[in-house]
Design a protein around this motif. Structure first.
Motif, PDB file in Angstrom:
ATOM      1  N   SER A 205       0.833  -1.204   0.000  1.00 49.20           N
ATOM      2  CA  SER A 205       0.000   0.000   0.000  1.00 49.20           C
ATOM      3  C   SER A 205       0.866   1.252   0.000  1.00 49.20           C
ATOM      4  O   SER A 205       2.009   1.237   0.450  1.00 49.20           O
ATOM      5  CB  SER A 205      -0.921   0.003   1.221  1.00 49.20           C
ATOM      6  N   SER A 206       0.274   2.362  -0.505  1.00 48.07           N
ATOM      7  CA  SER A 206       1.000   3.632  -0.503  1.00 48.07           C
ATOM      8  C   SER A 206       0.238   4.731   0.222  1.00 48.07           C
ATOM      9  O   SER A 206       0.827   5.566   0.895  1.00 48.07           O
ATOM     10  CB  SER A 206       1.312   4.078  -1.931  1.00 48.07           C
ATOM     11  N   ASN A 207      -1.095   4.747   0.089  1.00 48.08           N
ATOM     12  CA  ASN A 207      -1.919   5.739   0.776  1.00 48.08           C
ATOM     13  C   ASN A 207      -3.372   5.276   0.664  1.00 48.08           C
ATOM     14  O   ASN A 207      -3.971   5.347  -0.403  1.00 48.08           O
ATOM     15  CB  ASN A 207      -1.751   7.124   0.143  1.00 48.08           C
ATOM     16  N   PHE A 208      -3.943   4.806   1.773  1.00 51.80           N
ATOM     17  CA  PHE A 208      -5.324   4.350   1.751  1.00 51.80           C
ATOM     18  C   PHE A 208      -6.257   5.529   1.494  1.00 51.80           C
ATOM     19  O   PHE A 208      -6.075   6.615   2.045  1.00 51.80           O
ATOM     20  CB  PHE A 208      -5.693   3.680   3.067  1.00 51.80           C
ATOM     21  N   SER A 209      -7.268   5.319   0.655  1.00 47.92           N
ATOM     22  CA  SER A 209      -8.147   6.417   0.253  1.00 47.92           C
ATOM     23  C   SER A 209      -9.505   6.357   0.940  1.00 47.92           C
ATOM     24  O   SER A 209      -9.873   7.274   1.676  1.00 47.92           O
ATOM     25  CB  SER A 209      -8.321   6.416  -1.268  1.00 47.92           C
ATOM     26  N   SER A 210     -10.280   5.316   0.690  1.00 47.80           N
ATOM     27  CA  SER A 210     -11.590   5.192   1.328  1.00 47.80           C
ATOM     28  C   SER A 210     -11.993   3.733   1.339  1.00 47.80           C
ATOM     29  O   SER A 210     -11.461   2.918   0.582  1.00 47.80           O
ATOM     30  CB  SER A 210     -12.650   6.018   0.588  1.00 47.80           C
ATOM     31  N   GLY A 211     -12.934   3.393   2.207  1.00 45.91           N
ATOM     32  CA  GLY A 211     -13.380   2.012   2.287  1.00 45.91           C
ATOM     33  C   GLY A 211     -14.333   1.823   3.440  1.00 45.91           C
ATOM     34  O   GLY A 211     -14.726   2.782   4.110  1.00 45.91           O
ATOM     35  N   GLY A 212     -14.704   0.571   3.680  1.00 42.11           N
ATOM     36  CA  GLY A 212     -15.617   0.300   4.782  1.00 42.11           C
ATOM     37  C   GLY A 212     -16.056  -1.146   4.803  1.00 42.11           C
ATOM     38  O   GLY A 212     -15.608  -1.984   4.020  1.00 42.11           O
ATOM     39  N   PHE A 213     -16.966  -1.435   5.738  1.00 44.07           N
ATOM     40  CA  PHE A 213     -17.472  -2.783   5.945  1.00 44.07           C
ATOM     41  C   PHE A 213     -18.412  -3.216   4.830  1.00 44.07           C
ATOM     42  O   PHE A 213     -19.094  -2.397   4.203  1.00 44.07           O
ATOM     43  CB  PHE A 213     -18.253  -2.849   7.262  1.00 44.07           C
ATOM     44  N   GLY A 214     -18.468  -4.527   4.606  1.00 42.34           N
ATOM     45  CA  GLY A 214     -19.514  -5.114   3.797  1.00 42.34           C
ATOM     46  C   GLY A 214     -20.792  -5.189   4.618  1.00 42.34           C
ATOM     47  O   GLY A 214     -20.805  -4.900   5.821  1.00 42.34           O
ATOM     48  N   ILE A 220     -14.044  -6.179   4.934  1.00 38.84           N
ATOM     49  CA  ILE A 220     -13.757  -4.757   4.761  1.00 38.84           C
ATOM     50  C   ILE A 220     -13.076  -4.572   3.421  1.00 38.84           C
ATOM     51  O   ILE A 220     -12.192  -5.361   3.055  1.00 38.84           O
ATOM     52  CB  ILE A 220     -12.844  -4.249   5.899  1.00 38.84           C
ATOM     53  N   VAL A 221     -13.474  -3.565   2.649  1.00 43.33           N
ATOM     54  CA  VAL A 221     -12.769  -3.227   1.407  1.00 43.33           C
ATOM     55  C   VAL A 221     -12.188  -1.829   1.560  1.00 43.33           C
ATOM     56  O   VAL A 221     -12.749  -0.967   2.247  1.00 43.33           O
ATOM     57  CB  VAL A 221     -13.690  -3.291   0.165  1.00 43.33           C
ATOM     58  N   ILE A 222     -11.052  -1.616   0.912  1.00 39.45           N
ATOM     59  CA  ILE A 222     -10.389  -0.321   1.012  1.00 39.45           C
ATOM     60  C   ILE A 222      -9.613  -0.053  -0.269  1.00 39.45           C
ATOM     61  O   ILE A 222      -8.992  -0.950  -0.845  1.00 39.45           O
ATOM     62  CB  ILE A 222      -9.452  -0.274   2.249  1.00 39.45           C
ATOM     63  N   GLY A 223      -9.693   1.201  -0.754  1.00 35.83           N
ATOM     64  CA  GLY A 223      -8.941   1.606  -1.925  1.00 35.83           C
ATOM     65  C   GLY A 223      -7.588   2.168  -1.533  1.00 35.83           C
ATOM     66  O   GLY A 223      -7.363   2.549  -0.376  1.00 35.83           O
ATOM     67  N   ASP A 224      -6.681   2.230  -2.507  1.00 36.36           N
ATOM     68  CA  ASP A 224      -5.330   2.686  -2.211  1.00 36.36           C
ATOM     69  C   ASP A 224      -4.745   3.395  -3.431  1.00 36.36           C
ATOM     70  O   ASP A 224      -5.092   3.086  -4.578  1.00 36.36           O
ATOM     71  CB  ASP A 224      -4.447   1.490  -1.823  1.00 36.36           C
TER      72      ASP A 224
END
Length: 288
Positions: A205-214, A220-224
């Protein structure tokens, strides 16, 4: 998008309201002649809040030709705006480490505090009665009824990791809280006590952007910014990488059935993934 609409703020102070179906401009909302730093629709779709660089927040009624109601910030430019799920509270994080919460529509200030460090993430609990606050390597929980912090949890990090708390989300039942550092570390906390129940590291990872629970609270999913998204299941410590974008992934969400994941990227595409296998099922491109 709310009720088929989306909005964005401009440097000249205008908030542009567009139709989602064809991206056509519906209305230009004029607030103050200064940069808009954040916009947020209320979950019930009735209100649109916009924060301005000099510290004021405007709230317009959606679908009505009416002047905005103005909220006075505590000083400093607003960096974040978050509505409670019931649309009865609005929280703002301001530069200078100030956070303010208003009860809506009365516009009464119900919380106003200066945490130790600048707030980087905000999330209301599903019942709207608790507010999670992310700061320099800390997660805190504010109880709106008691008007106090009920816990403050330091998030463990290595010496080479930046002390930012980037992403927050409550589980659907409100019993757990997801938090991330700027990169690498993800945490699952007990929302009642602040105890860390699980964690994982994603070195790519370099910088997590947004995400959340199913929807069932088990994944949990998260963008990067690394062009990837990730699906984490704390129960079995599995992290699945979603790799197909060619630029930063700015958003990642799971559908209400839990079977699909959607990711939006700066490459101009939205990809639909099979949540179980990580296979790309479809790619949607931006309208021209």
């Amino acid at each position: 998008p709310v009720l088929g609409l989306f909005a964005f703020g401009r440097a000249d102070g205008v908030v542009a309201l567009h139709r989602e179906a064809d991206a056509s401009l519906l209305k230009s909302l004029v607030g103050r002649p200064e940069r808009v730093t954040a916009v947020a629709f209320s979950p019930d779709g009735r209100w649109l809040a916009a924060a301005y660089q000099q510290g004021m927040v405007a709230v317009w009624p959606v679908g009505a030709d009416a002047a905005p109601q103005w909220l006075q910030g505590p000083g400093g430019a607003p960096a974040l705006l978050r509505w409670a799920p019931d649309s009865q509270h609005l929280a703002g994080a301001f530069l200078g480490a100030r956070t303010r919460v208003w009860r809506w529509p009365e516009a009464a200030v119900v919380a106003d505090f200066s945490p130790r460090d600048a707030t980087k993430a905000l999330a209301f609990s599903p019942d709207g009665q608790r507010l999670a606050i992310g700061q320099q390597g800390h997660a805190k929980l504010w109880d709106l009824a008691r008007r106090e912090f009920v816990w403050d949890q330091a998030l463990p990090m290595g010496a080479d990791e930046e002390a930012f708390t980037n992403v927050f989300d409550f589980s659907p039942d409100g019993r757990q809280l997801f938090a991330s550092l700027k990169r690498r570390k993800l945490f699952l906390l007990d929302a009642v006590t602040g105890r860390i129940d699980a964690s994982t590291s994603i070195d790519a990872s370099s910088n997590f952007s947004s995400g959340g629970f199913g929807p069932d609270g088990t994944s949990i999913v998260i963008g990067d910014y690394s062009k990837q998204a990730y699906r984490w299941t704390p129960r079995d410590s599995r992290v699945m990488s979603l790799e197909a974008h060619t630029a930063a992934v700015s958003a990642a969400v799971t559908n209400p059935q839990g079977s699909l994941i959607a990711t939006a990227s700066d490459d101009g595409t939205v990809k639909i993934w099979d949540a179980a296998t990580g296979t790309v099922l479809d790619t949607l491109t931006r309208h021209r």
